[in-house]
Design a protein around this motif. Structure first.
Motif, PDB file in Angstrom:
ATOM      1  N   ASP A  28      12.023 -33.668  18.863  1.00 30.00           N
ATOM      2  CA  ASP A  28      10.859 -34.895  17.097  1.00 30.00           C
ATOM      3  C   ASP A  28      10.163 -33.572  17.422  1.00 30.00           C
ATOM      4  OD1 ASP A  28      10.296 -37.352  16.556  1.00 30.00           O
ATOM      5  OD2 ASP A  28       8.569 -37.159  17.938  1.00 30.00           O
ATOM      6  N   LEU A  29       9.006 -32.866  17.738  1.00 35.27           N
ATOM      7  CA  LEU A  29       7.902 -31.979  17.091  1.00 35.27           C
ATOM      8  C   LEU A  29       8.657 -31.069  15.402  1.00 35.27           C
ATOM      9  CD1 LEU A  29       5.263 -29.646  18.992  1.00 35.27           C
ATOM     10  CD2 LEU A  29       6.999 -28.547  17.181  1.00 35.27           C
ATOM     11  N   LEU A  30       9.603 -30.374  16.227  1.00 35.62           N
ATOM     12  CA  LEU A  30      10.267 -29.409  14.953  1.00 35.62           C
ATOM     13  C   LEU A  30      10.728 -30.248  14.316  1.00 35.62           C
ATOM     14  CD1 LEU A  30      12.886 -27.057  16.963  1.00 35.62           C
ATOM     15  CD2 LEU A  30      10.449 -27.049  16.150  1.00 35.62           C
ATOM     16  N   ALA A  47      -4.704 -20.985   2.284  1.00 38.93           N
ATOM     17  CA  ALA A  47      -3.544 -20.053   2.338  1.00 38.93           C
ATOM     18  C   ALA A  47      -2.592 -19.771   3.792  1.00 38.93           C
ATOM     19  CB  ALA A  47      -3.115 -18.977   1.141  1.00 38.93           C
ATOM     20  N   GLY A  48      -3.427 -19.647   4.278  1.00 39.09           N
ATOM     21  CA  GLY A  48      -2.665 -19.063   5.387  1.00 39.09           C
ATOM     22  C   GLY A  48      -3.033 -20.574   6.629  1.00 39.09           C
ATOM     23  N   ASP A  49      -3.498 -21.665   6.232  1.00 34.91           N
ATOM     24  CA  ASP A  49      -3.439 -22.574   7.476  1.00 34.91           C
ATOM     25  C   ASP A  49      -2.122 -23.589   7.462  1.00 34.91           C
ATOM     26  OD1 ASP A  49      -5.505 -24.308   8.768  1.00 34.91           O
ATOM     27  OD2 ASP A  49      -4.224 -25.634   7.063  1.00 34.91           O
ATOM     28  N   TYR A  50      -1.777 -23.178   6.546  1.00 28.72           N
ATOM     29  CA  TYR A  50      -0.331 -23.921   6.854  1.00 28.72           C
ATOM     30  C   TYR A  50       0.893 -23.857   7.900  1.00 28.72           C
ATOM     31  CZ  TYR A  50      -0.929 -27.840   3.375  1.00 28.72           C
ATOM     32  OH  TYR A  50      -2.081 -28.000   2.362  1.00 28.72           O
ATOM     33  N   PRO A  51       0.772 -22.054   7.559  1.00 32.38           N
ATOM     34  CA  PRO A  51       1.558 -21.868   9.422  1.00 32.38           C
ATOM     35  C   PRO A  51       1.093 -20.857  10.132  1.00 32.38           C
ATOM     36  CG  PRO A  51       1.289 -19.887   7.219  1.00 32.38           C
ATOM     37  CD  PRO A  51       0.577 -21.234   6.952  1.00 32.38           C
ATOM     38  N   ALA A  52      -0.207 -21.360  10.007  1.00 33.50           N
ATOM     39  CA  ALA A  52      -1.291 -21.213  11.562  1.00 33.50           C
ATOM     40  C   ALA A  52      -1.074 -22.376  11.974  1.00 33.50           C
ATOM     41  CB  ALA A  52      -2.447 -20.878  10.862  1.00 33.50           C
ATOM     42  N   GLU A  53      -0.833 -23.643  11.481  1.00 26.68           N
ATOM     43  CA  GLU A  53      -0.902 -25.102  12.472  1.00 26.68           C
ATOM     44  C   GLU A  53       1.006 -25.257  12.599  1.00 26.68           C
ATOM     45  OE1 GLU A  53      -2.568 -28.406  10.152  1.00 26.68           O
ATOM     46  OE2 GLU A  53      -5.023 -27.011  10.644  1.00 26.68           O
ATOM     47  N   ASP A  54       1.466 -24.744  11.718  1.00 28.07           N
ATOM     48  CA  ASP A  54       2.970 -24.912  12.668  1.00 28.07           C
ATOM     49  C   ASP A  54       3.010 -23.908  14.096  1.00 28.07           C
ATOM     50  OD1 ASP A  54       3.496 -26.897  10.301  1.00 28.07           O
ATOM     51  OD2 ASP A  54       5.621 -24.900  10.064  1.00 28.07           O
ATOM     52  N   LEU A  55       2.889 -22.925  13.825  1.00 24.33           N
ATOM     53  CA  LEU A  55       2.691 -21.625  14.875  1.00 24.33           C
ATOM     54  C   LEU A  55       2.132 -22.748  15.728  1.00 24.33           C
ATOM     55  CD1 LEU A  55       3.817 -18.941  15.987  1.00 24.33           C
ATOM     56  CD2 LEU A  55       1.544 -18.047  15.097  1.00 24.33           C
ATOM     57  N   TYR A  56       0.954 -22.845  15.860  1.00 31.46           N
ATOM     58  CA  TYR A  56      -0.167 -23.383  16.950  1.00 31.46           C
ATOM     59  C   TYR A  56       1.143 -24.569  17.511  1.00 31.46           C
ATOM     60  CZ  TYR A  56      -3.489 -26.073  19.250  1.00 31.46           C
ATOM     61  OH  TYR A  56      -4.206 -27.062  20.354  1.00 31.46           O
ATOM     62  N   ALA A  57       0.730 -25.550  16.908  1.00 34.44           N
ATOM     63  CA  ALA A  57       2.306 -26.436  17.201  1.00 34.44           C
ATOM     64  C   ALA A  57       3.685 -26.081  18.024  1.00 34.44           C
ATOM     65  CB  ALA A  57       2.370 -27.557  15.965  1.00 34.44           C
ATOM     66  N   ILE A  58       3.959 -25.110  17.538  1.00 34.74           N
ATOM     67  CA  ILE A  58       4.759 -24.541  18.562  1.00 34.74           C
ATOM     68  C   ILE A  58       4.748 -23.909  19.909  1.00 34.74           C
ATOM     69  CG2 ILE A  58       6.816 -23.696  18.706  1.00 34.74           C
ATOM     70  CD1 ILE A  58       7.161 -23.955  15.538  1.00 34.74           C
ATOM     71  N   SER A  59       3.996 -23.493  19.518  1.00 36.81           N
ATOM     72  CA  SER A  59       3.323 -22.286  20.598  1.00 36.81           C
ATOM     73  C   SER A  59       2.483 -22.931  21.860  1.00 36.81           C
ATOM     74  CB  SER A  59       2.869 -21.480  20.307  1.00 36.81           C
ATOM     75  OG  SER A  59       0.982 -21.343  19.719  1.00 36.81           O
ATOM     76  N   SER A  60       1.663 -23.777  21.599  1.00 38.55           N
ATOM     77  CA  SER A  60       0.687 -24.617  22.838  1.00 38.55           C
ATOM     78  C   SER A  60       1.820 -26.428  22.901  1.00 38.55           C
ATOM     79  CB  SER A  60      -0.575 -24.910  21.379  1.00 38.55           C
ATOM     80  OG  SER A  60      -0.051 -26.128  20.528  1.00 38.55           O
ATOM     81  N   ASN A  61       3.038 -25.783  22.766  1.00 41.20           N
ATOM     82  CA  ASN A  61       3.529 -27.702  22.605  1.00 41.20           C
ATOM     83  C   ASN A  61       3.474 -27.644  24.519  1.00 41.20           C
ATOM     84  OD1 ASN A  61       6.555 -27.497  23.950  1.00 41.20           O
ATOM     85  ND2 ASN A  61       6.277 -25.633  23.530  1.00 41.20           N
ATOM     86  N   PRO A  62       3.554 -29.195  24.726  1.00 41.44           N
ATOM     87  CA  PRO A  62       3.484 -29.189  26.299  1.00 41.44           C
ATOM     88  C   PRO A  62       4.781 -29.549  26.063  1.00 41.44           C
ATOM     89  CG  PRO A  62       3.016 -31.434  24.889  1.00 41.44           C
ATOM     90  CD  PRO A  62       3.018 -30.680  24.034  1.00 41.44           C
ATOM     91  N   PHE A  63       5.792 -29.589  25.789  1.00 42.00           N
ATOM     92  CA  PHE A  63       6.960 -30.447  26.764  1.00 42.00           C
ATOM     93  C   PHE A  63       8.216 -28.946  27.434  1.00 42.00           C
ATOM     94  CE2 PHE A  63       6.351 -32.062  22.753  1.00 42.00           C
ATOM     95  CZ  PHE A  63       6.121 -33.619  23.166  1.00 42.00           C
ATOM     96  N   SER A 116      -5.085 -26.915  14.567  1.00 39.78           N
ATOM     97  CA  SER A 116      -4.993 -28.347  14.648  1.00 39.78           C
ATOM     98  C   SER A 116      -3.466 -28.474  14.555  1.00 39.78           C
ATOM     99  CB  SER A 116      -5.662 -29.744  14.252  1.00 39.78           C
ATOM    100  OG  SER A 116      -5.961 -29.807  13.340  1.00 39.78           O
ATOM    101  N   ASP A 117      -2.865 -29.568  15.429  1.00 41.85           N
ATOM    102  CA  ASP A 117      -2.218 -30.077  15.264  1.00 41.85           C
ATOM    103  C   ASP A 117      -2.256 -31.696  15.330  1.00 41.85           C
ATOM    104  OD1 ASP A 117       0.921 -30.985  15.827  1.00 41.85           O
ATOM    105  OD2 ASP A 117       0.486 -30.296  18.461  1.00 41.85           O
ATOM    106  N   GLU A 118      -1.548 -32.115  14.782  1.00 43.74           N
ATOM    107  CA  GLU A 118      -1.652 -33.530  14.406  1.00 43.74           C
ATOM    108  C   GLU A 118      -0.983 -34.338  16.063  1.00 43.74           C
ATOM    109  OE1 GLU A 118       0.417 -36.004  11.433  1.00 43.74           O
ATOM    110  OE2 GLU A 118      -1.318 -34.479  10.048  1.00 43.74           O
ATOM    111  N   GLY A 119      -0.242 -34.173  17.081  1.00 41.49           N
ATOM    112  CA  GLY A 119      -0.021 -34.542  18.337  1.00 41.49           C
ATOM    113  C   GLY A 119       1.292 -35.609  17.938  1.00 41.49           C
TER     114      GLY A 119
END
Length: 626
Positions: free
Chosen positions: A575-577, A438-454, A565-568
């Protein structure tokens, strides 16, 4: 043994030697250090005098000291001690660790209400040690944990006053050898045990996270262990060392030397952090611990008071005694420095962003709400996973399976100051790990946004809504493909002969799977039109499968779940969003039509929204005539 004065000029060493000799007479009679003509101040405003390392190392073994540390409530209790000696270069080049034997009813296990000897307990780190005339010597920071021995390694105040302005090495463990141990024969008697060959470890902080209860605590540790390894402080968050956190309530008592202090990654309904002791307060500046929390240098942690229930002695002498905290206060400032000789914070404004989780029942009525504030951004993804999972866990009143729908919105500010948000939704069902999923999907989106390299993105808010549909895991397995006959009836496509050039209506059929076991209940999806080419020949097939891969998040045999994690593979932040927004739903279904042509073959894809989380696949084979 000679107490050498290292790192000083010959003249200084000679002067120190004369001073030590002269003081030794007085100390042998009184056991107390002499008054200083002009003591240096620990605080920049001239308050709190401190004893220099040179002054302390000149003490005779047995010199009396005092100290403060909370053993109950918020008011510090006094302890006493005697000087043993020091370990040269223990904290870095020319950075010595001072040794003292400490005494109190709690430390020694004496007194009418004493339990067992606690020795130096977890949560005592930072406890100030003073000369008998009130000069700050330093902070209790290292201990010999075996058999609850009351020997403490004290980080000198001289080093701590420079937190944030110096580059010192860090020592998680100090090995004592005959070459670095500077203890006289009298000092060895004071220690009461042989120190040569021993190891002094950093006095543990009391690490706390999540609610009470063995299963809830196991859940919290399991979720935090999914923190991405690339995150700052990941070793701390992944350690599975967290005890249940006390409730957060307002504590009116101020932070004081010897009082408890909580350094918090998050606060509110998810309290996550470590508890130690304040060494000194200089106006709005607070110094604590005497060793690093995570040795991150600059950091961002909420700073709060804490109330102690009692000191729990370790009866085994192997695990270590610890401070049991009853209440953690609301943050009243920020810890901004996490250095080798302690942490430093400032009382005042608190910087954080909020996580709000709302839980609804199957009718859509709200049944529970939860809020936490994240002060340490890298802890955000695992905190979202934990708070959302705990909310599902509590409202289901079970740590097992379930079915629901999760909606979330992540607010953030981009590098150019533009405010944006990402909203998403997902169907969730699992027979064993529903709170984690239940918590995994929002957590992974948050990780992708907050750790983005751009670009540098600042998270401003996270809102999660969990709609609980069933306490059972309800999934749907494609069990067939149906064909609409000319009579209007539906039957299986498998084994039927179709005519080239004709148009047919087909639809998927699903079997309800309850807690991993198929039931007799079936349902169907919306029909679609399928037209075969006039060049269709011989045979073909139609398959139905989930749009997402549906990989298991957790391994039931090892009780270990995949890291957040994040697929990258993105080309830009936009593009990430876009990729996150277009992510396949667990209820999505894909149909694949394949048949042979007179030359080559034909392939077409179709899609449906399934009745819920779809797992498994099916295929129907058919023949083709001209």
């Amino acid at each position: 043994m000679h107490l050498s004065q290292r790192g000083r000029s010959p003249i200084t060493r000679l002067a120190a030697g004369f001073a030590a000799t002269a003081l030794g007479v007085g100390l042998s009679l009184t056991g107390t250090p002499p008054a200083q003509a002009a003591a240096s101040s620990f605080c920049s405003d001239g308050t709190q005098p401190y004893a220099s390392v040179a002054d302390v190392e000149a003490f005779a073994a047995g010199t009396a000291v005092t100290g403060l540390s909370v053993t109950s409530g918020t008011t510090p209790s006094p302890f006493t001690g005697t000087y043993i000696g020091y370990i040269a270069d223990a904290l870095g080049k020319n950075k010595d660790l001072l040794l003292f034997r400490l005494h109190s009813d709690v430390i020694d296990g004496t007194g009418s209400d004493a339990l067992k000897p606690a020795g130096i307990w977890a949560g005592m780190s930072g406890s100030p040690v003073y000369t008998t005339d009130g000069r700050l010597i330093g902070a209790v920071a290292y201990s010999l944990n075996a058999d609850n021995l009351p020997v403490a390694g004290v980080t000198p105040a001289e080093y701590m006053r420079s937190i944030g302005t110096t580059a010192l090495g860090t020592a998680a463990r100090v090995k004592v050898t005959s070459s670095n141990l500077n203890v006289s024969a009298e000092g060895a008697k004071v220690a009461g045990t042989s120190l040569t060959g021993a190891s002094l470890s950093q006095v543990k902080t009391v690490n706390v996270a999540g609610p009470a209860g063995a299963r809830a605590n196991a859940f919290t540790n399991r979720v935090l262990a999914r923190t991405p390894k690339s995150a700052k402080a990941s070793s701390f968050l992944r350690s599975r060392s967290f005890l249940p956190a006390a409730a957060e309530r307002s504590i009116s008592a101020p932070l004081v030397a010897g009082g408890s202090i909580a350094a918090l990654y998050t606060s509110g309904d998810l309290t996550l952090g470590a508890i130690g002791t304040v060494t000194a307060v200089c106006g709005d500046s607070v110094y604590a611990f005497g060793h690093p929390m995570n040795f991150l240098g600059r950091t961002s942690l909420g700073m709060a008071n804490a109330s102690t229930a009692l000191i729990v002695p370790d009866a085994t002498g192997s695990l270590g005694s610890y401070k049991q905290v009853s209440v953690i206060g609301t943050p009243i400032g920020m810890v901004t420095q996490d250095r080798s000789v302690g942490i430093r914070g400032t009382i005042g404004a608190v910087t954080s962003y909020g996580i709000d989780v709302e839980v609804r029942d199957a009718s859509g009525a709200p049944v529970g709400s939860y809020h936490a504030d994240v002060a340490f951004p890298d802890a955000g993804p695992s905190s979202v996973a934990d708070l959302a999972g705990q909310a599902a866990y509590e409202q289901l009143d079970a740590d097992w399976g379930g079915t629901g729908k999760v909606d979330w919105t992540i607010g953030f500010t981009r590098a150019d100051g533009t405010a944006q948000s990402l909203s998403n939704t997902q169907a969730v069902a699992d027979p064993e790990w529903f709170p984690e999923v239940a918590g995994d999907y929002p957590a992974e989106d948050l990780y992708a946004i907050s750790s983005n390299p751009f670009e540098d993105v600042t998270i401003t808010h996270v809102a999660v809504r969990i709609t609980l549909l069933s306490a059972d895991s309800l999934t749907y397995e494609p069990s067939g493909v149906q064909l609409k006959r000319s009579s209007g009836e539906w039957s299986s496509l498998d084994g039927v002969t179709l005519k080239a050039g004709r148009t047919y209506s087909v639809r998927p059929e699903y079997t309800l799977v309850k807690n991993g076991k198929p039931t007799a209940t079936t349902s169907t999806g919306e029909p679609i039109s399928v037209k075969l080419s006039k060049k269709a020949r011989k045979a073909g097939w139609f398959s139905v499968s989930p749009a997402s891969d549906g990989a298991n998040l957790c391994d039931p045999d090892t009780d270990v779940c995949d890291d957040i994690s994040d697929e990258g593979g993105y080309f830009s932040f936009d593009d990430l969003l876009s990729s996150l927004q277009d992510a396949q739903s667990a209820s999505g279904v894909v149909g694949e039509l394949h048949y042979r042509l007179t030359r080559g073959s034909s392939d077409r894809s179709y899609s449906w929204d399934g009745p819920g989380v779809v797992t498994g696949a099916t295929e129907a084979d058919f023949s083709i005539r001209k």
